[in-house]
Design a protein around this motif. Structure first.
Motif, PDB file in Angstrom:
ATOM      1  N   ARG A 121       0.846  -1.189   0.000  1.00 13.05           N
ATOM      2  CA  ARG A 121       0.000   0.000   0.000  1.00 13.05           C
ATOM      3  C   ARG A 121       0.881   1.238   0.000  1.00 13.05           C
ATOM      4  NH1 ARG A 121      -3.612   2.790   4.271  1.00 13.05           N
ATOM      5  NH2 ARG A 121      -1.797   2.371   5.510  1.00 13.05           N
ATOM      6  N   LYS A 122       0.599   2.156  -0.902  1.00 14.57           N
ATOM      7  CA  LYS A 122       1.371   3.384  -0.986  1.00 14.57           C
ATOM      8  C   LYS A 122       1.001   4.293   0.179  1.00 14.57           C
ATOM      9  CE  LYS A 122       2.659   7.014  -4.171  1.00 14.57           C
ATOM     10  NZ  LYS A 122       2.472   7.578  -5.489  1.00 14.57           N
ATOM     11  N   LEU A 123       2.014   4.807   0.844  1.00 13.04           N
ATOM     12  CA  LEU A 123       1.767   5.696   1.971  1.00 13.04           C
ATOM     13  C   LEU A 123       1.293   7.058   1.484  1.00 13.04           C
ATOM     14  CD1 LEU A 123       4.909   4.881   4.120  1.00 13.04           C
ATOM     15  CD2 LEU A 123       2.585   4.036   4.437  1.00 13.04           C
ATOM     16  N   ALA A 124       0.428   7.679   2.223  1.00 15.16           N
ATOM     17  CA  ALA A 124      -0.075   9.001   1.876  1.00 15.16           C
ATOM     18  C   ALA A 124       1.034  10.034   2.063  1.00 15.16           C
ATOM     19  CB  ALA A 124      -1.264   9.357   2.750  1.00 15.16           C
ATOM     20  N   VAL A 125       1.048  11.026   1.184  1.00 14.90           N
ATOM     21  CA  VAL A 125       2.040  12.085   1.277  1.00 14.90           C
ATOM     22  C   VAL A 125       1.611  13.062   2.350  1.00 14.90           C
ATOM     23  CG1 VAL A 125       3.135  13.975   0.034  1.00 14.90           C
ATOM     24  CG2 VAL A 125       2.627  11.850  -1.145  1.00 14.90           C
TER      25      VAL A 125
ATOM     26  N   GLU B 239       6.340  18.155  -6.139  1.00 12.70           N
ATOM     27  CA  GLU B 239       5.197  17.608  -6.859  1.00 12.70           C
ATOM     28  C   GLU B 239       3.881  18.043  -6.222  1.00 12.70           C
ATOM     29  OE1 GLU B 239       6.732  13.895  -6.105  1.00 12.70           O
ATOM     30  OE2 GLU B 239       7.732  13.664  -8.047  1.00 12.70           O
ATOM     31  N   ASP B 240       2.818  17.930  -6.993  1.00 10.79           N
ATOM     32  CA  ASP B 240       1.485  18.236  -6.477  1.00 10.79           C
ATOM     33  C   ASP B 240       1.130  17.240  -5.377  1.00 10.79           C
ATOM     34  OD1 ASP B 240       1.554  19.998  -8.561  1.00 10.79           O
ATOM     35  OD2 ASP B 240       0.063  18.963  -9.776  1.00 10.79           O
ATOM     36  N   TYR B 241       0.295  17.660  -4.471  1.00  9.75           N
ATOM     37  CA  TYR B 241      -0.155  16.781  -3.393  1.00  9.75           C
ATOM     38  C   TYR B 241      -1.568  17.172  -3.019  1.00  9.75           C
ATOM     39  CZ  TYR B 241       1.310  20.846  -0.718  1.00  9.75           C
ATOM     40  OH  TYR B 241       1.466  22.133  -0.271  1.00  9.75           O
TER      41      TYR B 241
END
Length: 116
Positions: A5-9, A20-22
């Motif tokens: 699972r990709k961690l939230a920025v 980068e955009d977030y």
């Protein structure tokens, strides 16, 4: 186990943006990063940063960040430099212009020949 699972920025501190955009904390609004504010890709900004070009940036942990005011000031300096250059070119062009020269017509061969 949740797997890959990709961690939230995590959002940056107030007044600062990442390259980068977030998204904001609730995930509803996309906030433009440094690259989007400059109209370039994040990889282009990374290249600029290696060459020490573009607005001032710094590291927060492992992320590159910049103050929004620094980005706006850098863009304003570009605008002012372009305006000054355009004014200098305009003044130079007006100074270097010469007045039109009068046209000189060649006399035809018949007019030069003596009348018989």
């Amino acid at each position: 186990m949740e797997g890959n699972r990709k961690l939230a920025v995590q959002p940056p501190p107030p007044g600062i943006v990442w390259i980068e955009d977030y998204r904001d904390e609730d995930g509803s609004v996309a906030i433009p990063g440094i690259a989007s504010r400059l109209g370039i890709s994040p990889s282009t900004y990374r290249k600029w940063r290696m060459r020490d070009e573009g607005p001032d940036s710094f590291l927060i942990g492992k992320k590159v960040a910049a103050r929004i005011t620094a980005i706006e000031a850098w863009l304003q300096s570009l605008e002012q430099a372009a305006t000054e250059e355009r004014a200098a070119n305009r003044a130079s062009a007006e100074h270097n212009m010469r007045p039109a020269e009068p046209r000189r017509y060649r006399a035809s061969q018949n007019q030069l020949a003596p009348a018989a």
